[in-house]
Design a protein around this motif. Structure first.
Motif, short mmCIF file in Angstrom:
data_model
loop_
_atom_site.label_atom_id
_atom_site.label_comp_id
_atom_site.label_asym_id
_atom_site.label_seq_id
_atom_site.Cartn_x
_atom_site.Cartn_y
_atom_site.Cartn_z
N ASP A 52 -17.95 80.96 -27.19
CA ASP A 52 -19.30 80.48 -27.78
C ASP A 52 -20.73 81.34 -27.49
N MET A 53 -20.72 81.86 -26.13
CA MET A 53 -21.88 82.70 -25.52
C MET A 53 -21.56 83.90 -26.32
N GLU A 54 -20.71 84.54 -26.62
CA GLU A 54 -20.28 85.85 -27.19
C GLU A 54 -21.07 85.82 -28.72
N MET A 55 -20.70 84.47 -29.24
CA MET A 55 -21.08 84.11 -30.76
C MET A 55 -22.58 83.97 -30.74
N GLU A 56 -22.91 83.08 -29.65
CA GLU A 56 -24.56 82.91 -29.62
C GLU A 56 -25.33 84.08 -29.45
N TYR A 57 -24.70 84.94 -28.31
CA TYR A 57 -25.56 86.26 -28.19
C TYR A 57 -25.22 87.39 -29.28
N GLU A 58 -24.35 87.46 -30.21
CA GLU A 58 -24.09 88.09 -31.21
C GLU A 58 -25.04 87.77 -32.28
N GLU A 59 -25.39 86.23 -32.49
CA GLU A 59 -26.20 85.84 -33.46
C GLU A 59 -27.78 86.07 -33.06
N LYS A 60 -28.18 85.90 -31.87
CA LYS A 60 -29.44 86.54 -31.26
C LYS A 60 -29.66 87.78 -31.48
N ILE A 61 -28.56 88.70 -31.17
CA ILE A 61 -28.87 90.24 -31.29
C ILE A 61 -28.93 90.41 -32.85
N LYS A 62 -28.19 89.72 -33.69
CA LYS A 62 -28.40 89.79 -35.08
C LYS A 62 -29.97 89.33 -35.26
N GLN A 63 -30.25 88.15 -34.98
CA GLN A 63 -31.70 87.92 -35.32
C GLN A 63 -32.77 88.81 -34.98
N LEU A 64 -32.54 89.41 -33.68
CA LEU A 64 -33.67 90.34 -33.11
C LEU A 64 -33.73 91.58 -34.07
#
Length: 163
Positions: A52-64
């Protein structure tokens, strides 16, 4: 018979111990199985949390990255607009400069023409005066020569008359 009794009693004691150890092993096995199940569940929860954390951070990185890309595009568009504005302003200034140069050249040409005309008029006027003066000088010179000749003739006649 006593041996049999003792043997039976020993076998009975051994069975009791065996049952006791079997029970203890069963309890230990259940305990360890419960701990193992708890650890498995804990591992699964941690693994899920990690995913979940990996997906969350991947999403955050994608948004950034998307936001960064949009900001970069906005800046590029803004600077492109500024450059276009400056190019237009430069072209306008060049046009204004050319128009002003043309006006100044026309004004200079008119002034030069007026000046040349004025110089020509003055030259013509002074040449005319000079010719008049030369004509007057020639006439007076001619008169003078005529008078000198007349004077010489008169003097000659007077000398002849006096003689």
């Amino acid at each position: 018979q006593k041996v049999e009794e003792l043997t039976m009693q020993n076998e009975y004691q051994l069975r009791l111990k065996d049952l006791n150890y079997t029970e203890k092993i069963k309890e230990a096995t259940e305990k360890f199985n419960q701990e193992l199940d708890g650890d498995k569940k804990n591992y699964e929860l941690l693994l899920q949390s990690k995913n979940d954390m990996e997906m969350e951070y991947e999403e955050k990185i994608k948004q950034l990255e998307e936001r960064h890309g949009q900001q970069l595009q906005a800046l590029e568009a803004q600077y492109q607009q500024k450059i276009m504005t400056e190019v237009e302003r430069y072209q306008q200034l060049v046009t204004e400069k050319d128009v002003m140069n043309e006006k100044w050249e026309e004004k200079l040409a008119v002034q030069t023409e007026d000046h040349d005309r004025g110089v020509q008029e003055l030259t013509d006027e002074y040449e005319g005066r000079l010719q008049e003066e030369v004509a007057v000088l020639e006439r007076e010179k001619s008169e003078k020569e005529g008078l000198i000749q007349e004077f010489e003739e008169t003097r000659k006649q007077l000398e002849e008359d006096v003689d």
